[in-house]
Design a protein around this motif. Structure first.
Motif, short mmCIF file in Angstrom:
data_model
loop_
_atom_site.label_atom_id
_atom_site.label_comp_id
_atom_site.label_asym_id
_atom_site.label_seq_id
_atom_site.Cartn_x
_atom_site.Cartn_y
_atom_site.Cartn_z
N SER A 289 0.75 -0.94 -0.36
CA SER A 289 0.10 0.00 0.15
C SER A 289 0.64 0.94 0.48
CB SER A 289 -0.40 0.21 1.40
OG SER A 289 -1.44 -1.05 1.06
N ALA A 290 0.50 2.05 -0.70
CA ALA A 290 1.79 3.19 -0.54
C ALA A 290 0.36 4.60 -0.23
CB ALA A 290 1.75 3.88 -2.46
N PRO A 291 0.75 5.64 0.11
CA PRO A 291 -0.04 6.60 0.32
C PRO A 291 -0.37 7.60 -0.84
CG PRO A 291 2.35 7.27 1.56
CD PRO A 291 1.76 6.04 0.98
N ASP A 292 0.56 8.39 -1.25
CA ASP A 292 0.64 8.28 -2.64
C ASP A 292 1.52 7.16 -3.89
OD1 ASP A 292 3.52 9.10 -2.61
OD2 ASP A 292 2.24 10.93 -0.97
N ILE A 293 1.51 8.84 -5.24
CA ILE A 293 2.47 7.95 -6.68
C ILE A 293 3.95 7.67 -6.19
CG2 ILE A 293 0.60 7.98 -8.11
CD1 ILE A 293 2.68 9.94 -9.85
N PRO B 298 -7.72 4.82 -4.54
CA PRO B 298 -8.61 5.46 -3.54
C PRO B 298 -9.55 5.40 -4.69
CG PRO B 298 -6.02 6.15 -2.97
CD PRO B 298 -6.45 5.31 -5.06
N GLY B 299 -11.29 5.25 -3.87
CA GLY B 299 -12.01 6.48 -4.68
C GLY B 299 -12.45 7.46 -4.33
N TYR B 300 -13.14 8.43 -5.55
CA TYR B 300 -13.31 9.50 -5.46
C TYR B 300 -14.75 9.87 -5.40
CZ TYR B 300 -13.31 8.01 -10.09
OH TYR B 300 -14.00 8.02 -11.54
N GLY B 301 -14.95 11.77 -4.69
CA GLY B 301 -16.18 11.59 -4.49
C GLY B 301 -16.98 11.55 -3.31
N PHE B 302 -15.46 11.45 -2.46
CA PHE B 302 -16.71 10.97 -1.47
C PHE B 302 -16.82 11.88 -0.97
CE2 PHE B 302 -12.01 9.48 -2.21
CZ PHE B 302 -11.52 10.66 -0.94
N ALA B 303 -17.66 12.16 0.39
CA ALA B 303 -18.52 13.69 0.99
C ALA B 303 -17.53 13.81 2.42
CB ALA B 303 -20.12 13.70 1.32
N GLN B 304 -16.80 12.91 2.99
CA GLN B 304 -16.34 13.22 4.09
C GLN B 304 -14.86 13.30 4.57
OE1 GLN B 304 -18.57 8.90 5.52
NE2 GLN B 304 -20.00 10.44 6.36
N VAL B 305 -14.45 14.25 3.28
CA VAL B 305 -12.90 14.39 3.33
C VAL B 305 -12.31 15.71 3.40
CG1 VAL B 305 -10.70 13.97 2.20
CG2 VAL B 305 -12.22 12.15 2.53
N ALA C 123 -8.97 20.38 0.71
CA ALA C 123 -8.17 20.08 0.86
C ALA C 123 -7.19 18.54 0.53
CB ALA C 123 -7.06 20.92 1.87
N MET C 124 -7.81 17.19 0.89
CA MET C 124 -6.72 15.84 0.34
C MET C 124 -7.47 15.94 -0.77
SD MET C 124 -8.24 12.82 3.14
CE MET C 124 -7.26 11.75 3.29
N GLN D 179 -6.78 14.57 -6.09
CA GLN D 179 -6.50 14.52 -7.85
C GLN D 179 -5.55 14.56 -8.34
OE1 GLN D 179 -11.03 16.53 -6.70
NE2 GLN D 179 -11.02 16.50 -8.63
N GLN D 180 -4.99 15.58 -8.10
CA GLN D 180 -3.66 16.34 -8.65
C GLN D 180 -2.91 14.68 -8.29
OE1 GLN D 180 -1.39 19.32 -6.60
NE2 GLN D 180 0.17 18.59 -7.44
N ALA D 181 -2.44 14.34 -7.29
CA ALA D 181 -2.11 12.97 -7.32
C ALA D 181 -2.36 11.66 -8.73
CB ALA D 181 -1.58 12.07 -6.14
N LEU D 182 -3.11 11.68 -8.27
CA LEU D 182 -4.50 10.87 -9.86
C LEU D 182 -3.96 10.85 -10.96
CD1 LEU D 182 -5.89 8.55 -8.87
CD2 LEU D 182 -8.52 10.34 -9.61
N GLY D 183 -3.81 12.69 -11.38
CA GLY D 183 -3.25 13.29 -13.00
C GLY D 183 -1.88 12.69 -13.21
N GLU D 184 -1.40 12.82 -11.73
CA GLU D 184 0.03 12.75 -11.82
C GLU D 184 1.11 11.20 -11.90
OE1 GLU D 184 3.12 14.92 -9.60
OE2 GLU D 184 2.28 13.06 -8.41
#
Length: 205
Positions: A12-16, A78-85, A88-89, A94-99
């Motif tokens: 598991s990784a927190p980001d790319i 990770p799932g996106y579009g979640f309400a309880q986040v 800024a996160m 979204q930026q990491a996903l694009g990257e």
């Protein structure tokens, strides 16, 4: 026996930036938090708990990597579009996903999972545009197809296939149900192609 039963959790990784080795071939799965992504991965691999399904959508905030073989991987984004986040996160992710889509050399295909009743929302479209811009083929998988009767399901599929033309890229659309495995052979066929399994079999023969 399906090739995908081989899938084993790797890391598991927190980001790319924390993803290891960018070699071999990987296929990524992405979707809104309630699109049924974990269920689809579990159905594909015939494993009940490979990808953890959560009662709270958006709980999985890590990139999870599953090895099929040393040089072939499935990646659960990770799932996106979640309400309880916090916003800024969301923006950071979204930026990491694009990257990830633009820079990951081993990425050979992206499965975007969408509830068949609500396809192509804004974030889904952003994701597909990023992938198309990076010349990555996309399978738009319309999940929970068991929720619709046959006629309505076909109508939604046709509508989504027409909508996909607007992306001007390699975007195919299929329906899928984790409940009754509808669409599973079609999903495997696309993955086999992206993972170059047909070539691998030919080499081994």
């Amino acid at each position: 026996m399906s090739y995908y039963t081989k899938a084993k959790f790797f890391t598991s990784a927190p980001d790319i930036r924390h993803l290891k080795d960018d070699s071999g071939i990987e296929v990524a799965f992405a979707g809104r938090s309630n699109a049924g992504k974990s269920s689809a991965l579990n159905t594909l691999t015939r494993q009940k708990n490979l990808a953890r399904t959560s009662k709270t959508p958006g709980r999985t905030q890590l990139i999870n990597v599953f090895n099929l073989e040393e040089d072939r991987r499935l990646v659960d984004l990770p799932g996106y579009g979640f309400a309880q986040v916090p916003l800024a996160m969301k923006n950071k992710w979204q930026q990491a996903l694009g990257e990830y889509l633009q820079k990951r050399k081993s990425l050979k295909g992206l499965v975007v999972l969408m509830d068949i009743r609500h396809p192509f929302k804004d974030l889904d479209q952003d994701l597909i545009h990023w992938a198309v811009d990076s010349n990555i083929p996309v399978l738009a998988l319309l999940t929970k197809s068991d929720k619709l009767k046959s006629g309505k399901r076909k109508a939604q599929l046709l509508m989504a296939q027409e909508a996909a033309l607007a992306f001007m890229g390699d975007v195919t659309v299929n329906t899928f149900s984790s409940l009754n495995r509808q669409g599973l052979p079609e999903l495997e066929k696309v993955l086999n192609k992206w993972l170059a399994l047909d070539e691998k079999t030919a080499d081994e023969e």
